[in-house]
Design a protein around this motif. Structure first.
Motif, mmCIF file in Angstrom:
data_model
loop_
_atom_site.group_PDB
_atom_site.id
_atom_site.type_symbol
_atom_site.label_atom_id
_atom_site.label_comp_id
_atom_site.label_asym_id
_atom_site.label_seq_id
_atom_site.Cartn_x
_atom_site.Cartn_y
_atom_site.Cartn_z
ATOM 1 N N LEU A 238 0.825 -1.213 0.000
ATOM 2 C CA LEU A 238 0.000 0.000 0.000
ATOM 3 C C LEU A 238 0.859 1.263 0.000
ATOM 4 C CD1 LEU A 238 -2.551 -1.069 2.748
ATOM 5 C CD2 LEU A 238 -2.896 -1.148 0.283
ATOM 6 N N ASP A 241 -0.340 6.655 2.723
ATOM 7 C CA ASP A 241 -1.608 7.101 3.301
ATOM 8 C C ASP A 241 -2.522 5.927 3.628
ATOM 9 O OD1 ASP A 241 -1.141 9.874 3.281
ATOM 10 O OD2 ASP A 241 -1.329 9.820 1.097
ATOM 11 N N GLN A 242 -2.427 4.899 2.800
ATOM 12 C CA GLN A 242 -3.328 3.772 3.024
ATOM 13 C C GLN A 242 -2.872 2.886 4.171
ATOM 14 O OE1 GLN A 242 -2.503 3.129 -0.953
ATOM 15 N NE2 GLN A 242 -4.633 3.054 -1.642
ATOM 16 N N SER A 245 -4.734 3.856 7.267
ATOM 17 C CA SER A 245 -6.161 3.518 7.248
ATOM 18 C C SER A 245 -6.373 2.000 7.258
ATOM 19 C CB SER A 245 -6.874 4.170 6.058
ATOM 20 O OG SER A 245 -6.089 4.051 4.910
#
Lengths: 336, 157
Positions: A238, A241-242, A245
């Motif tokens: 990923l 940013d991912q 999350s």
């Protein structure tokens, strides 16, 4: 978390409650930062009762002062608790560090300097040196002996000192998990798991940062902890940013969000390491008022370790004439 | 068994009640004061000036054993040498031992915890003794209520 009802430690806990008063508060750390010279900063430590009484410490040997301060904490535990083996999991990291130092020195034909060996450790540094020289591993705890033999073998095959780090780091965490499992304390398990998770997350971010392939990460990841290797591999694919999350259901969501922001700004992992320490302090604070069980003792030992880390940051900064804001930026949160 | 004749059942029941009323809170108080004592010694190892504060806090959980002793004493007082207690009175006296025995044990253990917390509080701040004592006395109330209940039941025998 289940509260401990083990009353064997009440004496030590109460003793620590008194000693804790002398831990360095944020105000005292600030005084050290604002000190004009390293000598003045050292004086704050002296006033806080650092080191052994009656010994003069100069700025030059502040490292000795810090290691003796940590030793003092360990000695207090050893003198007052019913079963000293229960604290082995806290100090084996020094053993594995010493093991690395000795092996690397040997392979590069250098003498081991005492200053590089850490204490407290299960096997005293000097003794470890002798045992290694004679290749006599029977005096070492089993996981240590195995990993020492394994790293010697791997090094002679590959001639790469990095394999020593890889093997011994993994062995260290494996050993620590094994020792802490035996304690049956939820708090200690949570703590050790967090240490493993945070190390793995650090490896992950580092591997991403220097753009290494997936196989590189595979060789670094430590078994155990809250997640399996598959989880880290998924994260590895990923974007920054991912990653945060994807961890929204874990304990580390806030930590990752903040540190990835810092990582994007500075391009270094220093922010992540600081936030990891802050996370650990928060975990330690959960048992700040516990009256029974081994937990407050473990928390105090580690809180002291983090305090000494702060002091080291300030002393190094002062000696090298770093600006005050730069020192402040690096400081970790305090336990008191 | 001639000795254990039916007439003696009442007396034996009363004695068991008395023993229960003392033994159980006695165990509780011993545990609690024992742990609090270790805690107090921990504080004194570092700061001997806090002796009075930690001693008072250490002693608080001993009252349950004292109340147990009072109830046991009153129950035994109902037994007259040479006179067998009837079954009904014996049973009442046995039951009289229960509130003091059970509540005394539990409140001793928990008061011990509050005492240790209080000792740790005194370790941190010199002036905390009164607050610590008051907090521990909250638990004392339940032992006192148990004492009164046991006392009332003895009166009905």
């Amino acid at each position: 978390m289940k509260e401990s009802t083990d009353t064997r430690y009440v004496y030590t806990i109460s003793r620590i409650r008194v000693i804790e008063q002398k831990m360095l508060s944020p105000a005292m750390l600030e005084r050290m930062i604002e000190a004009g010279t390293p000598e003045e900063a050292l004086k704050v430590l002296h006033d806080a009762g650092y080191g052994y009484a009656g010994e003069g410490y100069s700025v030059g040997d502040y490292e000795r002062l810090l290691s003796e301060e940590q030793e003092k904490v360990y000695r207090l535990l050893m003198e007052t608790v019913p079963d000293t083996r229960e604290f082995d999991f806290l100090i084996i990291k020094n053993d594995y560090h010493n093991l690395k130092v000795c092996l690397k020195a040997e392979f590069s034909d250098q003498a081991v300097e005492d200053a590089y060996l850490l204490s407290p450790s299960l096997v005293p540094g000097k003794q470890l040196m002798d045992l290694l020289r004679e290749r006599n591993f029977s005096g070492l705890p089993a996981p240590m002996a195995e990993s020492a033999a394994e790293s010697i073998e791997a090094f002679t095959k590959m001639q790469d000192p990095q394999v020593i780090d890889l093997i011994l780091d993994k062995a260290h965490y494996g050993h620590m998990l094994m020792l802490s499992d035996g304690l049956g304390s939820e708090f200690v398990s949570k703590l050790v798991n967090a240490l493993v998770d945070l190390t793995n997350l650090k490896m992950l971010l580092r591997a991403k940062l220097i753009k290494k392939p997936r196989g590189f990460l595979e060789s670094l990841l430590i078994e155990g902890g809250s997640f399996d290797k598959e989880f880290y591999h998924k994260l590895f694919e990923l974007g920054y940013d991912q990653i945060a999350s994807a961890c929204v259901d874990t304990e580390y969501y806030r930590l990752l969000t903040e540190s990835i922001n810092a990582l994007k700004l500075s391009g270094s992992l220093a922010g992540f390491e600081k936030l990891c320490d802050n996370y650990l302090v928060d975990v330690l604070k959960t048992v700040k008022y516990a009256i029974f069980g081994i937990e407050p003792l473990v928390a105090y030992y580690l809180a002291k370790e983090l305090e000494i880390k702060n002091v080291r940051i300030i002393m190094v900064g002062k000696i090298n004439g770093l600006a005050q804001y730069a020192i402040r930026e690096r400081l970790r949160e305090t336990y008191v | 068994m001639e000795f254990f004749s039916e007439q003696l059942v009442g007396t034996v029941l009363a004695v068991i009640g008395a023993a229960f009323a003392f033994i159980i809170p006695g165990i509780g108080s011993s545990k609690a004061v024992g742990a609090a004592g270790q805690s107090a010694a921990g504080v004194l190892s570092e700061d001997p000036t806090k002796f009075v504060s930690v001693m008072v806090l250490e002693a608080l959980p001993s009252t349950q054993a004292i109340y147990g002793f009072v109830i046991a004493f009153l129950i035994v007082g109902k037994i007259v040498v040479g006179e067998a207690l009837d079954f009904g009175s014996g049973l009442i006296l046995f039951l009289a031992g229960l509130p003091m025995g059970i509540v005394g044990y539990v409140s001793a253990l928990w008061q011990g915890r509050v005492s240790i917390s209080g000792i740790n509080m005194v370790a941190k701040q010199g002036g905390g003794m009164i607050q610590g004592v008051i907090l521990a006395l909250m638990v004392e109330m339940f032992a006192i209520l148990a004492l009164i209940v046991s006392f009332q039941i003895i009166g009905k025998a």
